[in-house]
Design a protein around this motif. Structure first.
Motif, mmCIF file in Angstrom:
data_model
loop_
_atom_site.group_PDB
_atom_site.id
_atom_site.type_symbol
_atom_site.label_atom_id
_atom_site.label_comp_id
_atom_site.label_asym_id
_atom_site.label_seq_id
_atom_site.Cartn_x
_atom_site.Cartn_y
_atom_site.Cartn_z
ATOM 1 N N GLY A 49 0.793 -1.213 0.000
ATOM 2 C CA GLY A 49 0.000 0.000 0.000
ATOM 3 C C GLY A 49 0.828 1.267 0.000
ATOM 4 N N LEU A 50 0.108 2.364 -0.162
ATOM 5 C CA LEU A 50 0.722 3.680 -0.176
ATOM 6 C C LEU A 50 -0.060 4.548 0.794
ATOM 7 C CD1 LEU A 50 2.829 5.490 -1.580
ATOM 8 C CD2 LEU A 50 1.099 6.022 -3.285
ATOM 9 N N SER A 51 0.657 5.219 1.680
ATOM 10 C CA SER A 51 0.030 6.048 2.697
ATOM 11 C C SER A 51 0.591 7.460 2.601
ATOM 12 C CB SER A 51 0.320 5.453 4.076
ATOM 13 O OG SER A 51 0.070 6.383 5.087
ATOM 14 N N LEU A 52 -0.244 8.435 2.834
ATOM 15 C CA LEU A 52 0.220 9.818 2.827
ATOM 16 C C LEU A 52 1.148 10.095 4.000
ATOM 17 C CD1 LEU A 52 -3.058 11.696 1.837
ATOM 18 C CD2 LEU A 52 -1.054 11.248 0.414
ATOM 19 N N VAL A 53 0.996 9.349 5.068
ATOM 20 C CA VAL A 53 1.799 9.566 6.267
ATOM 21 C C VAL A 53 3.103 8.782 6.234
ATOM 22 C CG1 VAL A 53 1.826 9.324 8.774
ATOM 23 C CG2 VAL A 53 -0.273 9.994 7.628
ATOM 24 N N GLU A 54 3.037 7.507 5.888
ATOM 25 C CA GLU A 54 4.210 6.632 6.020
ATOM 26 C C GLU A 54 4.934 6.331 4.715
ATOM 27 O OE1 GLU A 54 2.679 3.202 8.006
ATOM 28 O OE2 GLU A 54 2.730 4.174 9.950
ATOM 29 N N GLY A 55 4.404 6.658 3.570
ATOM 30 C CA GLY A 55 5.041 6.339 2.300
ATOM 31 C C GLY A 55 4.537 5.003 1.778
ATOM 32 N N ALA A 56 5.388 4.304 1.036
ATOM 33 C CA ALA A 56 5.016 3.008 0.467
ATOM 34 C C ALA A 56 5.347 1.897 1.452
ATOM 35 C CB ALA A 56 5.762 2.787 -0.837
ATOM 36 N N GLN A 57 4.461 0.913 1.498
ATOM 37 C CA GLN A 57 4.689 -0.226 2.378
ATOM 38 C C GLN A 57 4.852 -1.492 1.548
ATOM 39 O OE1 GLN A 57 1.425 1.397 3.177
ATOM 40 N NE2 GLN A 57 2.550 2.927 4.331
ATOM 41 N N TYR A 58 5.854 -2.262 1.924
ATOM 42 C CA TYR A 58 6.123 -3.559 1.322
ATOM 43 C C TYR A 58 6.100 -4.594 2.433
ATOM 44 C CZ TYR A 58 7.787 -0.839 -2.616
ATOM 45 O OH TYR A 58 7.875 0.041 -3.644
ATOM 46 N N LEU A 59 5.871 -5.847 2.054
ATOM 47 C CA LEU A 59 5.879 -6.925 3.031
ATOM 48 C C LEU A 59 6.671 -8.089 2.464
ATOM 49 C CD1 LEU A 59 4.832 -7.959 5.772
ATOM 50 C CD2 LEU A 59 2.911 -8.953 4.527
ATOM 51 N N ALA A 60 7.720 -8.474 3.184
ATOM 52 C CA ALA A 60 8.504 -9.647 2.808
ATOM 53 C C ALA A 60 8.089 -10.797 3.719
ATOM 54 C CB ALA A 60 9.996 -9.367 2.972
#
Length: 149
Positions: free
Chosen positions: A33-44
């Motif tokens: 996902g992409l958040s205005l607060v945290e940036g892009a999120q990835y999950l490994a």
């Protein structure tokens, strides 16, 4: 007497060298996902097999995510839990890429609507007899981004 000590030392060192150790592999890396607060999120997702009959505590997980040869995210996750005894444990490693870095990724994204990446992970655990033991993992690939239309 010294001959007996030497044989004992060789016996113990052979047993320690041939002792099974935990094994790990990166099974998946996804854009979550992409958040205005945290940036892009990835999950490994990392699968770790524990050959011992006791749970093994994980001291920390360190990670570095690179794209186009540049580090876009790095960090550590302290004390993420333990590995199940005589079983495989699936670990989730969340990786956050700040907004300031996302701008530099636009060139890569614009070419083929994906992000080419290299993920480096270090799983540090506390093994009996060995002390701190780190498994180093690396995976290269590409993450397809969701279509806008």
């Amino acid at each position: 007497m010294s001959e007996l000590l030497e044989k004992a030392k060789n016996f113990v060192s052979d047993k320690v060298v041939n002792m099974k150790k935990p094994e790990a592999s990166i099974t998946d890396v996804d854009f979550t996902g992409l958040s205005l607060v945290e940036g892009a999120q990835y999950l490994a997702k990392v699968s770790v097999t524990n050959p011992y009959s006791v749970p093994i505590p994980i001291c920390e997980i360190s990670y570095t995510l690179k794209s186009d040869g540049r580090v876009i995210a790095s960090g550590t996750i302290p004390d993420p839990g333990s590995l199940k005894s005589n079983d495989s444990t699936m670990l989730d490693v969340p990786v956050k890429v700040p907004h300031s870095i996302l701008v530099s990724l636009l060139r890569d994204i614009g070419r083929d609507w994906d992000i080419d990446y290299e993920l480096e992970l270090g799983l540090t655990m506390d093994l009996p007899l060995f002390g701190n033991f780190t498994i180093l993992l690396s995976q290269k690939g590409e993450i397809k981004l969701p279509a806008l239309f």
